[in-house]
Design a protein around this motif. Sequence first.
Motif, PDB file in Angstrom:
ATOM      1  N   ASN A 105       0.849  -1.207   0.000  1.00  0.00           N
ATOM      2  CA  ASN A 105       0.000   0.000   0.000  1.00  0.00           C
ATOM      3  C   ASN A 105       0.877   1.247   0.000  1.00  0.00           C
ATOM      4  O   ASN A 105       0.902   2.018   0.960  1.00  0.00           O
ATOM      5  CB  ASN A 105      -0.907  -0.027   1.233  1.00  0.00           C
ATOM      6  CG  ASN A 105      -2.041   0.963   1.122  1.00  0.00           C
ATOM      7  OD1 ASN A 105      -2.399   1.388   0.031  1.00  0.00           O
ATOM      8  ND2 ASN A 105      -2.611   1.338   2.256  1.00  0.00           N
ATOM      9  N   ILE A 106       1.632   1.451  -1.097  1.00  0.00           N
ATOM     10  CA  ILE A 106       2.554   2.582  -1.211  1.00  0.00           C
ATOM     11  C   ILE A 106       1.844   3.691  -1.997  1.00  0.00           C
ATOM     12  O   ILE A 106       1.423   3.490  -3.142  1.00  0.00           O
ATOM     13  CB  ILE A 106       3.847   2.143  -1.923  1.00  0.00           C
ATOM     14  CG1 ILE A 106       4.531   1.038  -1.089  1.00  0.00           C
ATOM     15  CG2 ILE A 106       4.774   3.323  -2.128  1.00  0.00           C
ATOM     16  CD1 ILE A 106       5.662   0.362  -1.787  1.00  0.00           C
ATOM     17  N   ARG A 107       1.721   4.853  -1.366  1.00  0.00           N
ATOM     18  CA  ARG A 107       0.903   5.948  -1.928  1.00  0.00           C
ATOM     19  C   ARG A 107       1.772   6.948  -2.696  1.00  0.00           C
ATOM     20  O   ARG A 107       2.907   7.220  -2.307  1.00  0.00           O
ATOM     21  CB  ARG A 107       0.160   6.669  -0.821  1.00  0.00           C
ATOM     22  CG  ARG A 107      -0.849   5.778  -0.093  1.00  0.00           C
ATOM     23  CD  ARG A 107      -1.580   6.539   0.989  1.00  0.00           C
ATOM     24  NE  ARG A 107      -0.684   6.874   2.104  1.00  0.00           N
ATOM     25  CZ  ARG A 107      -0.712   8.022   2.771  1.00  0.00           C
ATOM     26  NH1 ARG A 107      -1.571   8.976   2.416  1.00  0.00           N
ATOM     27  NH2 ARG A 107       0.106   8.236   3.778  1.00  0.00           N
ATOM     28  N   LEU A 108       1.199   7.513  -3.766  1.00  0.00           N
ATOM     29  CA  LEU A 108       1.833   8.583  -4.538  1.00  0.00           C
ATOM     30  C   LEU A 108       0.982   9.837  -4.379  1.00  0.00           C
ATOM     31  O   LEU A 108      -0.204   9.864  -4.759  1.00  0.00           O
ATOM     32  CB  LEU A 108       1.943   8.195  -6.020  1.00  0.00           C
ATOM     33  CG  LEU A 108       2.534   9.260  -6.941  1.00  0.00           C
ATOM     34  CD1 LEU A 108       3.958   9.619  -6.525  1.00  0.00           C
ATOM     35  CD2 LEU A 108       2.507   8.792  -8.398  1.00  0.00           C
ATOM     36  N   ILE A 109       1.557  10.886  -3.796  1.00  0.00           N
ATOM     37  CA  ILE A 109       0.870  12.147  -3.520  1.00  0.00           C
ATOM     38  C   ILE A 109       1.371  13.201  -4.504  1.00  0.00           C
ATOM     39  O   ILE A 109       2.584  13.422  -4.635  1.00  0.00           O
ATOM     40  CB  ILE A 109       1.097  12.607  -2.065  1.00  0.00           C
ATOM     41  CG1 ILE A 109       0.773  11.470  -1.083  1.00  0.00           C
ATOM     42  CG2 ILE A 109       0.285  13.850  -1.764  1.00  0.00           C
ATOM     43  CD1 ILE A 109      -0.660  11.029  -1.110  1.00  0.00           C
ATOM     44  N   ARG A 110       0.429  13.892  -5.154  1.00  0.00           N
ATOM     45  CA  ARG A 110       0.780  14.960  -6.120  1.00  0.00           C
ATOM     46  C   ARG A 110      -0.081  16.178  -5.823  1.00  0.00           C
ATOM     47  O   ARG A 110      -1.320  16.111  -5.854  1.00  0.00           O
ATOM     48  CB  ARG A 110       0.553  14.486  -7.552  1.00  0.00           C
ATOM     49  CG  ARG A 110       0.924  15.508  -8.616  1.00  0.00           C
ATOM     50  CD  ARG A 110       0.821  14.889  -9.990  1.00  0.00           C
ATOM     51  NE  ARG A 110       1.803  13.839 -10.152  1.00  0.00           N
ATOM     52  CZ  ARG A 110       1.716  12.884 -11.098  1.00  0.00           C
ATOM     53  NH1 ARG A 110       0.692  12.882 -11.940  1.00  0.00           N
ATOM     54  NH2 ARG A 110       2.638  11.953 -11.171  1.00  0.00           N
ATOM     55  N   ARG A 111       0.614  17.250  -5.480  1.00  0.00           N
ATOM     56  CA  ARG A 111      -0.050  18.520  -5.146  1.00  0.00           C
ATOM     57  C   ARG A 111      -1.109  18.310  -4.063  1.00  0.00           C
ATOM     58  O   ARG A 111      -2.212  18.852  -4.115  1.00  0.00           O
ATOM     59  CB  ARG A 111      -0.691  19.140  -6.386  1.00  0.00           C
ATOM     60  CG  ARG A 111       0.308  19.488  -7.478  1.00  0.00           C
ATOM     61  CD  ARG A 111      -0.387  20.181  -8.659  1.00  0.00           C
ATOM     62  NE  ARG A 111       0.578  20.432  -9.731  1.00  0.00           N
ATOM     63  CZ  ARG A 111       0.822  19.578 -10.712  1.00  0.00           C
ATOM     64  NH1 ARG A 111       0.161  18.412 -10.748  1.00  0.00           N
ATOM     65  NH2 ARG A 111       1.702  19.868 -11.655  1.00  0.00           N
ATOM     66  N   GLY A 112      -0.766  17.517  -3.064  1.00  0.00           N
ATOM     67  CA  GLY A 112      -1.625  17.308  -1.910  1.00  0.00           C
ATOM     68  C   GLY A 112      -2.704  16.280  -2.097  1.00  0.00           C
ATOM     69  O   GLY A 112      -3.491  16.046  -1.171  1.00  0.00           O
TER      70      GLY A 112
END
Length: 631
Positions: A105-112
């Motif tokens: 469960n590895i998350r990618l965050i872009r501009r919040g």
Amino acid sequence: MGPLSREGSFKIPSVGLVYLSGLTLKQAENRVKSKLSRFYSGLVSAEGKEQNTFCVLTLGKVRTLGVYVVGEVRKPGSYILPAYASSLDGLYRAGGPALSGTFRNIRLIRRGKEISRLDVYDYFRNGNPSSQVRLQDLDVIVVDVYGPRVSLEGGFKLAKIFEIKEKESLADLLDYAGGFKASARQDCLRIRRLRNSVKKIFTVCQKDYEKFILEGGDLIIADTIRSDFLRQVEIQGAVESPGTYEWKSGLKITDLLEKASGLSEGAFLLRVLVHRRIPDGRTQVFGVHLGKIMSGEAADVELQEGDRVEIRFHGDILPEEQVFIEGGVGSPGAYPYYKGMTVEDLVLMAGGLGVGAEFNRVEIAHIPEGANLQAEVNLISIKPDLSIQKAAFGVPLRAYDRVSIRRVGGWNQDRRVLITGAVRYPGYYVLQSTHETLSEMVNRAGGLVTDAYPKGGYVLRTFSENIFNKDSLSLQTQNARSYLSVRVEKALGKNSSKHNVVLRPGDILHIPKTLQEVRVRGAVLNPTAIMYQSSYSFKDYVRMAGGYKQSAYPRGAYINYPNGSSRTPRNFLFFKIYPRVEPGSVIEVPLRPFERYRLSPQEWVALGSGMGTLALLALSVLERSQGIGNN
């Protein structure tokens, strides 16, 4: 054409701006070719007209972007990656998830905002490209703490710890583990589970693998198949091909012997053991006479499934008969006995006669069976060609005879001595006679060199000591070298001197060159080497080494001379006479046998206070006892 702008466009003269942002290299090349084809007709092949103008788009320099990898990774931080990098590339640069990090469960965050999640298991197991999202500048990759985990033990290809997602089944886990080993039991698995402090165990069979939902902390066990083969029998021991063979109904011992290529030489046929497991689980052992079975005198024995046949060698049942030889032969020891064996045969087996053997005195001892019978001892003579005087002894050897070939008295194969140090020709010398002296050996070595110091010479000799070994109940010889108390300078002065000792094989004679120092060791403040001065005394050298330590034992000080002798100070009336110091000497100052403890002033005060308190307490107890007695 030049580099792309930040918006992903570049300008072509006479054509205008061309936007290439988000396109692959091939797509960008087609777009540029489409724009230019309006001005260069040869870029596109037409009917009856070949293409004569070409456009090739190459990637000169890759744009980079900065991303952040945070959370439970090995090396969190910011990283510079190429513009085509994915979330998996960023995770790799950070060293991957730590032991406490999740793989599922590895998350990618872009501009919040969260735009994707990466499941490493899914990507590496199935190669799913949908989980690979191309990164953009300032993206953040977040690795959270791991989720529920389960453990695998036993016959799995990957018996490790795995992280599971919600609602994942036992079949999903088997897919991640690569399935079963060939030696594993695949029809059923055992699952141990701890829930609400209660331990439970489940047995899940193959038809329910997809239905059984896993929980965190589960332990899944795949048992291994027993190594025993079905429908087998085994034969061991004195056969040509021992091992396991197929069992069929009606198989008999002689049939099994034929499969095992027959008996080996020396097989013991009077009793062959058959091991058989009976229904209650115990093993039953019974014997058969294989010799009678093979000759037809007894009925053959039918074997059952799982039987083990054991055929021993004669040597396993009856001890091997031996004869012994000792003394002047190449390899003394015990040798196998055979009927008709002679002394010549035994000597030959032992490597022949050794150097120094006494041919005219060979002793043969035979101990008859029975505790009270007298041993038979015979003496014979043997020649170098191993022939024996038959008239003296013509009886062959018997089992357990002991042959002793004595050596010539006083004979020693290695009669060398070693002379080292300040002689003209140092090295090994063979003693010319049994009474060669120290001075004669020095003369053979060319005499002393000009800077020799015979006062410091010494002789090392090997002494043998017999020590009783309690474990083996035998005497063992130990050799040790020690100094021989001689004065080499006196031995070289007069041949009749008592110090002119007779050398023995193995002696080491050393004569040093001129010595210039005196060493002071042990309980002195500064153990050191001091240049020899004839005017210095024993005490002067100790004083020059800083004097005695507080823990020193001056009365036990002594001096070691270069020739190996030692002396201690001696008392005469009220005076102490110290030994003379010579070049190369070593002054040893030992520690006190025990050091009496000295109390500090504070400890004396504490001791006095304690004693006073104890005295007051004793007086108080005494007064009370007297008062009780008066009443």
